[in-house]
Design a protein around this motif. Structure first.
Motif, mmCIF file in Angstrom:
data_model
loop_
_atom_site.group_PDB
_atom_site.id
_atom_site.type_symbol
_atom_site.label_atom_id
_atom_site.label_comp_id
_atom_site.label_asym_id
_atom_site.label_seq_id
_atom_site.Cartn_x
_atom_site.Cartn_y
_atom_site.Cartn_z
ATOM 1 N N LEU A 1 63.177 40.247 -94.903
ATOM 2 C CA LEU A 1 62.441 40.195 -93.627
ATOM 3 C C LEU A 1 62.644 41.500 -92.858
ATOM 4 O O LEU A 1 63.722 42.093 -92.908
ATOM 5 N N PRO A 2 61.613 41.943 -92.118
ATOM 6 C CA PRO A 2 61.824 43.110 -91.261
ATOM 7 C C PRO A 2 62.799 42.767 -90.133
ATOM 8 O O PRO A 2 63.033 41.595 -89.829
ATOM 9 N N ARG A 3 63.345 43.812 -89.533
ATOM 10 C CA ARG A 3 64.437 43.680 -88.559
ATOM 11 C C ARG A 3 64.122 42.690 -87.429
ATOM 12 O O ARG A 3 64.905 41.787 -87.141
ATOM 13 N N ALA A 4 62.923 42.838 -86.817
ATOM 14 C CA ALA A 4 62.582 41.997 -85.666
ATOM 15 C C ALA A 4 62.443 40.536 -86.078
ATOM 16 O O ALA A 4 62.947 39.624 -85.400
ATOM 17 N N LYS A 5 61.796 40.305 -87.203
ATOM 18 C CA LYS A 5 61.597 38.926 -87.674
ATOM 19 C C LYS A 5 62.933 38.288 -88.051
ATOM 20 O O LYS A 5 63.168 37.107 -87.813
ATOM 21 N N ALA A 6 63.798 39.086 -88.671
ATOM 22 C CA ALA A 6 65.109 38.565 -89.069
ATOM 23 C C ALA A 6 65.908 38.170 -87.825
ATOM 24 O O ALA A 6 66.585 37.140 -87.809
ATOM 25 N N PHE A 7 65.798 38.980 -86.751
ATOM 26 C CA PHE A 7 66.532 38.662 -85.523
ATOM 27 C C PHE A 7 65.973 37.383 -84.888
ATOM 28 O O PHE A 7 66.723 36.527 -84.412
ATOM 29 N N ALA A 8 64.635 37.258 -84.915
ATOM 30 C CA ALA A 8 64.018 36.052 -84.358
ATOM 31 C C ALA A 8 64.485 34.819 -85.122
ATOM 32 O O ALA A 8 64.763 33.766 -84.530
ATOM 33 N N ARG A 9 64.622 34.969 -86.417
ATOM 34 C CA ARG A 9 65.099 33.844 -87.234
ATOM 35 C C ARG A 9 66.554 33.508 -86.882
ATOM 36 O O ARG A 9 66.950 32.346 -86.830
ATOM 37 N N ALA A 10 67.340 34.567 -86.620
ATOM 38 C CA ALA A 10 68.745 34.349 -86.250
ATOM 39 C C ALA A 10 68.828 33.547 -84.951
ATOM 40 O O ALA A 10 69.628 32.606 -84.832
ATOM 41 N N VAL A 11 67.985 33.905 -83.979
ATOM 42 C CA VAL A 11 67.984 33.176 -82.699
ATOM 43 C C VAL A 11 67.597 31.723 -82.943
ATOM 44 O O VAL A 11 68.209 30.788 -82.410
ATOM 45 N N ASP A 12 66.612 31.534 -83.797
ATOM 46 C CA ASP A 12 66.149 30.179 -84.115
ATOM 47 C C ASP A 12 67.275 29.348 -84.736
ATOM 48 O O ASP A 12 67.467 28.185 -84.405
ATOM 49 N N LEU B 1 70.512 29.864 -84.385
ATOM 50 C CA LEU B 1 71.558 29.594 -83.380
ATOM 51 C C LEU B 1 71.134 28.403 -82.517
ATOM 52 O O LEU B 1 71.948 27.554 -82.142
ATOM 53 N N ARG B 2 69.845 28.348 -82.257
ATOM 54 C CA ARG B 2 69.309 27.211 -81.492
ATOM 55 C C ARG B 2 69.501 25.919 -82.295
ATOM 56 O O ARG B 2 69.895 24.891 -81.754
ATOM 57 N N ALA B 3 69.242 26.003 -83.594
ATOM 58 C CA ALA B 3 69.342 24.814 -84.451
ATOM 59 C C ALA B 3 70.760 24.258 -84.496
ATOM 60 O O ALA B 3 70.957 23.065 -84.700
ATOM 61 N N VAL B 4 71.758 25.149 -84.319
ATOM 62 C CA VAL B 4 73.147 24.651 -84.323
ATOM 63 C C VAL B 4 73.655 24.441 -82.896
ATOM 64 O O VAL B 4 74.861 24.453 -82.630
ATOM 65 N N ARG B 5 72.667 24.253 -81.971
ATOM 66 C CA ARG B 5 72.967 23.856 -80.581
ATOM 67 C C ARG B 5 73.784 24.895 -79.815
ATOM 68 O O ARG B 5 74.688 24.559 -79.062
ATOM 69 N N ILE B 6 73.490 26.173 -80.015
ATOM 70 C CA ILE B 6 74.117 27.209 -79.176
ATOM 71 C C ILE B 6 73.224 27.363 -77.941
ATOM 72 O O ILE B 6 72.037 27.691 -78.082
ATOM 73 N N PRO B 7 73.755 27.085 -76.757
ATOM 74 C CA PRO B 7 72.913 27.200 -75.564
ATOM 75 C C PRO B 7 72.538 28.668 -75.294
ATOM 76 O O PRO B 7 73.303 29.575 -75.636
ATOM 77 N N ALA B 8 71.386 28.883 -74.690
ATOM 78 C CA ALA B 8 70.867 30.232 -74.385
ATOM 79 C C ALA B 8 70.975 31.125 -75.617
ATOM 80 O O ALA B 8 71.561 32.217 -75.578
ATOM 81 N N ALA B 9 70.388 30.637 -76.704
ATOM 82 C CA ALA B 9 70.588 31.289 -78.003
ATOM 83 C C ALA B 9 70.169 32.759 -78.003
ATOM 84 O O ALA B 9 70.835 33.603 -78.608
ATOM 85 N N GLU B 10 69.078 33.082 -77.273
ATOM 86 C CA GLU B 10 68.583 34.459 -77.300
ATOM 87 C C GLU B 10 69.612 35.418 -76.691
ATOM 88 O O GLU B 10 69.876 36.503 -77.219
ATOM 89 N N ARG B 11 70.217 34.968 -75.591
ATOM 90 C CA ARG B 11 71.218 35.810 -74.929
ATOM 91 C C ARG B 11 72.492 35.872 -75.774
ATOM 92 O O ARG B 11 73.070 36.938 -75.977
ATOM 93 N N ARG B 12 72.873 34.716 -76.280
ATOM 94 C CA ARG B 12 74.101 34.646 -77.084
ATOM 95 C C ARG B 12 73.999 35.521 -78.349
ATOM 96 O O ARG B 12 74.987 36.077 -78.810
#
Ligand code: SF4
Length: 634
Positions: free
Chosen positions: A421-432, A434-445
């Protein structure tokens, strides 16, 4: 035996095996028959045909006395091979004596012998041959001794290594404990077990000594006239190389072919008996051979482990902390691995993920993940598979995350590496994730560093990292040990939800039988590197160790006034596992048989296997806790 015979047949059917066997048979047949059939022709002097080139009458021409070179090369096979074999025997016997002496001598003398061998090994072989030639003098006898003694240091080193590996085995310890003397220990217990690899290396060594011998004869310090071997013929042929090149070429080719025959046969034999040659270390022999019943190998098996062993080399032999473990994990199944510290449970998890580094040696009759053999699949292919299909969660995720990189970037790297995956898409997936494992404010975290996360959040991020691919198996090694009870519960729920939603299998490794019983439907109990019980979490344990573990578990019904139940004693060290049942010293039900024979893991009923000579009868009086789940902290 049948298996070994099948291996021989298979080896001889390979192009290399068939070629090696045919070549060796040809060389040996010539060594036996050529002097009988062609001795006269090889010595027949013809003054009318001196120094001729190849012709119909003399295929390879004649020498300076008019003798036929072709027949001389054939007849020289016997002496060349005989001397090479003789020198090899001298080398092996001397090496064996030097290699095993340290185990018989007092320590200072043993050190001296070992140091001398180490120094001798450091010298190039050819230099040693020339050195010994000077000592033993010119001629056939001197050359045999020189080549033989020059081979000895390498065999001494090999014998030392092999003896040390065998000396670490249980049966040697048992013999030592029962008072067997050193010489008897060596001749009865050690030498018979190092014979095979020594013979294989001797076969390969014969090729080297053939080469060394030819070299000495070529230089004029080996075989002397009127005797002749290939080296001597080579020397004579070189004198007239411009008149008749075949006279030098033929003995040279003979040396190469015979050397090749010895080497290829050695390699083929090594392949059949499982001995590695060259500089690679020998793997230890299985301490507990395939003694457990066949693993449950169904279509939906994610992980199939059969007779897994992990061994570490030590100066005095091999330490084997995982000894013949077999189990299967199916898709969507959660199994717990429990046992005290040092039972081998974490090492088993690392070994199936191929995370055990050299010099440790991982062996298994079978170790398949997602249908691929983990131990033989090429590194690159396996990395891709493990990177997307296997997730590891360790006890301390602080050490699993790089402290200098942001969490989101570390997760994104997995998608960049394995899914392209390209860098931006890979990061978006990472945020997703983190959200799936219930990390609050995943984008900031995702933009924070590991030290800015709490312990529980780091564990969840670790699981999120595993979810970046499509994990078919999550191995969680003590994931909740460092967490408080509330966070622990959240994490176990997260694992359970991941399993249900994605049909992911889970191996939960823990010393806490209660935690395992909450999450898993099946439990593997390990003790001293072996699987001692494999049972459903709702089942009644029958192995005394599992029952003792369970009895030592605290729950809300535990009588606070009664003394805390403990298992007396300590587990044995991996390099001091006793003969017989490893739990014998701590077991209330021990008998004489337990101290003599290691119990086999056997099925006592469907889905329940126990390694114990006297498993607890379920119909008799039960201890305080009837089943694992009853003892759990649910
Ligand atoms: S085999 Fe014997 S010593 Fe080992 S657990 Fe069973 S009863 Fe105890």
């Amino acid at each position: 035996m049948v298996n070994r015979r099948a291996k021989w047949v298979a080896a001889l059917r390979t192009p290399v095996g068939a070629f090696a066997a045919a070549l060796l048979v040809l060389v040996l047949a010539l060594a036996v028959l050529a002097p009988i059939l062609w001795h006269g022709k090889a010595f027949e002097i013809d003054t009318n045909a001196i120094g001729q080139g190849p012709s119909a009458e003399h295929w390879l021409g004649t020498d300076d006395l008019g003798r036929d070179i072709f027949f001389r090369v054939l007849v020289a096979t016997r002496l060349s091979v005989l001397l090479a074999v003789l020198a090899t025997v001298i080398g092996v016997v001397t090496g064996l004596v030097l290699g095993t002496l340290p185990s018989l001598l007092p320590r200072p003398a043993a050190r001296l012998v070992t140091a001398s061998v180490n120094i001798a090994v450091a010298f190039p072989g050819l230099l040693l041959v020339l050195f010994f030639s000077v000592i033993f003098g010119v001629g056939t006898h001197g050359a045999v001794l020189a080549v033989g003694f020059a081979l000895a240091p390498a065999f001494a080193r090999l014998a030392q290594t092999l003896s040390a590996s065998v000396a670490g085995h249980d049966f040697v310890s048992a013999a030592r404990i029962s008072g067997v003397g050193r010489i008897r220990l060596l001749t009865r217990h050690i030498l018979p077990n190092i014979g095979e690899p020594l013979v294989v290396n001797a076969t390969i060594g014969a090729g080297s000594s053939l080469l060394a011998f030819s070299g000495l004869s070529f230089l004029g310090i080996g075989v002397q006239a009127p005797e002749y071997d290939w080296g001597r013929l080579l020397g004579e042929g070189l004198n007239g190389i411009y008149v008749n090149p075949a006279a030098a070429l033929a003995p040279g080719v003979a040396v190469v072919l015979a050397g090749l025959a010895f080497n290829l046969v050695g390699e083929t034999v090594a392949g059949v008996i499982g001995v590695r040659t060259g500089s690679r270390k020998l793997p230890p022999r299985p301490v507990t051979p395939a003694r457990e019943e066949a693993v449950d190998d169904r279509d939906d098996a994610v992980l199939v482990v059969e007779n897994l062993q992990v061994a570490f080399p030590r100066p005095a032999g091999w330490t084997v902390p995982v000894r013949g473990v077999s189990f299967t994990v199916r898709a969507g199944e959660a199994i717990g691995v429990v046992g005290e510290s040092g039972s081998g449970k974490s090492l088993t998890g690392l070994a199936v993920s191929r995370l055990v580094e050299a010099p440790a040696v991982v062996t298994a009759d079978r170790l398949d993940f997602a249908g691929k053999p983990v131990l033989t699949t090429p590194e690159r292919e396996l990395r891709g598979l493990l990177g997307t299909s296997l997730a590891m969660v360790f006890q301390d995720p602080m050490t699993s995350f790089n402290p200098t990189r942001r969490i989101g970037r570390q997760l994104a790297e997995v998608a960049e590496q394995h899914q392209g995956l390209p860098r931006a898409k890979a990061f978006a997936r990472a945020v997703d994730r983190l959200r799936a494992v219930r990390i609050p404010a995943a984008e900031r975290r995702a933009r924070q560093y590991p030290h800015e996360f709490s312990g529980g959040m780091r564990q969840r991020a670790m699981i999120g990292m595993g979810l970046m691919g499509d994990p078919r198996l999550i191995i969680a090694d003590e994931p909740t040990t460092a967490l408080d009870v509330t966070v622990q519960r959240q994490l176990l729920r997260l694992l359970a939800r991941t399993r249900t939603e994605r049909n992911t299998a889970i191996i939960l490794i823990s010393h806490d039988i209660a935690v395992v019983s909450q999450t898993c439907e099946r439990m593997l109990v390990m003790y001293a590197g072996r699987l001692v019980e494999d049972l459903p979490s709702a089942g009644t344990p029958r192995h005394p160790y599992t029952r003792a573990l369970l009895a030592a578990t605290l729950d809300l019904e535990t009588d606070r006034d009664a003394p805390l139940a403990v298992i007396p004693g300590r587990p044995p060290e991996p390099d001091r596992v006793p003969t017989g049942c490893a739990f014998a010293d701590r077991c209330p039900a021990v008998t004489d048989r337990c101290r003599l024979e290691d119990p086999v893991l056997e099925r006592v009923k469907p889905g329940h296997r126990v390694a114990c000579w006297h498993p607890h009868e379920t119909s008799s009086a039960q201890p305080a806790k009837e089943s694992v789940t009853a003892g759990g902290a649910e």
